[in-house]
Design an enzyme around this catalytic site. Sequence first.
Site, PDB file in Angstrom:
ATOM      1  N   HIS A  44      29.751 -19.670  -7.580  1.00 35.43           N
ATOM      2  CA  HIS A  44      28.675 -18.739  -7.206  1.00 35.43           C
ATOM      3  C   HIS A  44      28.467 -17.691  -8.299  1.00 35.43           C
ATOM      4  O   HIS A  44      27.335 -17.423  -8.696  1.00 35.43           O
ATOM      5  CB  HIS A  44      29.018 -18.059  -5.882  1.00 35.43           C
ATOM      6  CG  HIS A  44      28.094 -16.913  -5.572  1.00 35.43           C
ATOM      7  ND1 HIS A  44      26.780 -17.103  -5.181  1.00 35.43           N
ATOM      8  CD2 HIS A  44      28.281 -15.565  -5.644  1.00 35.43           C
ATOM      9  CE1 HIS A  44      26.210 -15.908  -5.002  1.00 35.43           C
ATOM     10  NE2 HIS A  44      27.093 -14.966  -5.279  1.00 35.43           N
ATOM     11  N   HIS A  90      25.040 -16.062 -10.669  1.00 36.61           N
ATOM     12  CA  HIS A  90      24.744 -14.776 -11.308  1.00 36.61           C
ATOM     13  C   HIS A  90      24.733 -14.817 -12.842  1.00 36.61           C
ATOM     14  O   HIS A  90      23.847 -14.246 -13.463  1.00 36.61           O
ATOM     15  CB  HIS A  90      25.748 -13.722 -10.840  1.00 36.61           C
ATOM     16  CG  HIS A  90      25.564 -13.316  -9.413  1.00 36.61           C
ATOM     17  ND1 HIS A  90      24.503 -12.543  -8.980  1.00 36.61           N
ATOM     18  CD2 HIS A  90      26.296 -13.583  -8.300  1.00 36.61           C
ATOM     19  CE1 HIS A  90      24.592 -12.346  -7.680  1.00 36.61           C
ATOM     20  NE2 HIS A  90      25.680 -12.968  -7.227  1.00 36.61           N
ATOM     21  N   GLU A 134      20.037 -11.985  -4.402  1.00 39.40           N
ATOM     22  CA  GLU A 134      20.858 -13.061  -3.832  1.00 39.40           C
ATOM     23  C   GLU A 134      20.009 -14.176  -3.209  1.00 39.40           C
ATOM     24  O   GLU A 134      20.337 -15.356  -3.370  1.00 39.40           O
ATOM     25  CB  GLU A 134      21.821 -12.512  -2.765  1.00 39.40           C
ATOM     26  CG  GLU A 134      22.951 -11.636  -3.294  1.00 39.40           C
ATOM     27  CD  GLU A 134      24.047 -12.415  -4.041  1.00 39.40           C
ATOM     28  OE1 GLU A 134      23.950 -13.645  -4.156  1.00 39.40           O
ATOM     29  OE2 GLU A 134      24.982 -11.761  -4.536  1.00 39.40           O
ATOM     30  N   SER A 172      23.180 -21.101  -6.133  1.00 40.10           N
ATOM     31  CA  SER A 172      24.539 -21.638  -6.199  1.00 40.10           C
ATOM     32  C   SER A 172      24.894 -22.442  -4.954  1.00 40.10           C
ATOM     33  O   SER A 172      26.025 -22.879  -4.802  1.00 40.10           O
ATOM     34  CB  SER A 172      25.547 -20.502  -6.389  1.00 40.10           C
ATOM     35  OG  SER A 172      25.486 -19.606  -5.302  1.00 40.10           O
TER      36      SER A 172
HETATM   37 FE   LIG Z   1      26.516 -12.945  -5.255  1.00 36.49          FE
END
Ligand SMILES: [Fe+2]
Length: 284
Positions: free
Chosen positions: A151, A156, A197, A216
């Site tokens: 993730h 990110h 997000e 992700s």
């Molecule tokens: Fe995150």
Amino acid sequence: MAQTAPSDDLDLPDDHPGVSDQAYRQRRAAIAAVGAAHRPGDPIPDVTYAPEEDEVWRTVSGKLAERHRAYACRAYLDGAAALALPTDRVPQLRLVDQRLWELARFHVRPVPGLVPTRVFYGSLADRTFLSTQYVRHHSVPLYTPEPDVVHEVIGHANMLANPAFADLYEEAGKASLRATTEDALAFFSKVFWFTLEFGVLWEDGELRAYGAGLLSSYGEIAAFRRAEVRPWDLAAMGTLDYDITHYQPVLFAARSFAHMLDALTVFFAAYDDDTPRRLLTHPV
Ligand SMILES: [Fe+2]
């Protein structure tokens, strides 16, 4: 760096895929110890990943890359192409940090696990992303109940490799520091959730993802177009409760990448304790 085998004090929930796998628990504890021992300014120590951990990365990164071509926004794809991380093994955070700094003047730092909300967001103001290093359980490579290195890095770091996103994360971090009340931090956190997000935007007539949580998640990235997609609404984002254990039933779409970037930059740059009240009185 050599890894010792510290005592296992991991607090995994009962339904975690690795909760009763003693070898996995030991790995998690050993990797957490690497993050805990790191001090800002020191070189990031390498983690010696096990073959099954590299295998998880190979599986997930390959499958996610296919779905990114269909569902990710262009700015993310550009960032991922520039970062050009290995696909056959878990990348070391030292490598991710070095490349991110060259591309977008952003740092990654290891942490042993979840950090307090204010610490996580506050570090973004220093252009530093606090990242876990452990890998999800190998029995379910396409699922994780918590943020793991997949993730953090695929979601990110690939975003942060695009300087426009890197600057936006810094603005978000500075905004969090001006949220001195818990209510103001909660509102900010929800906007962060529904944008960086789980944000989506319109691009060439299609809905595309720019949020790290969507990017992700192998399952959710292919399902987000079936969510209830609402128009951009910061007041609604900041007040809507969400459940992290299910696919998000409601998403907010920006009209374009430029719209998202402009609107979020303005929002973060002006954010303070009074922003929620102002927005709820005069929505934009
Ligand atoms: Fe995150």
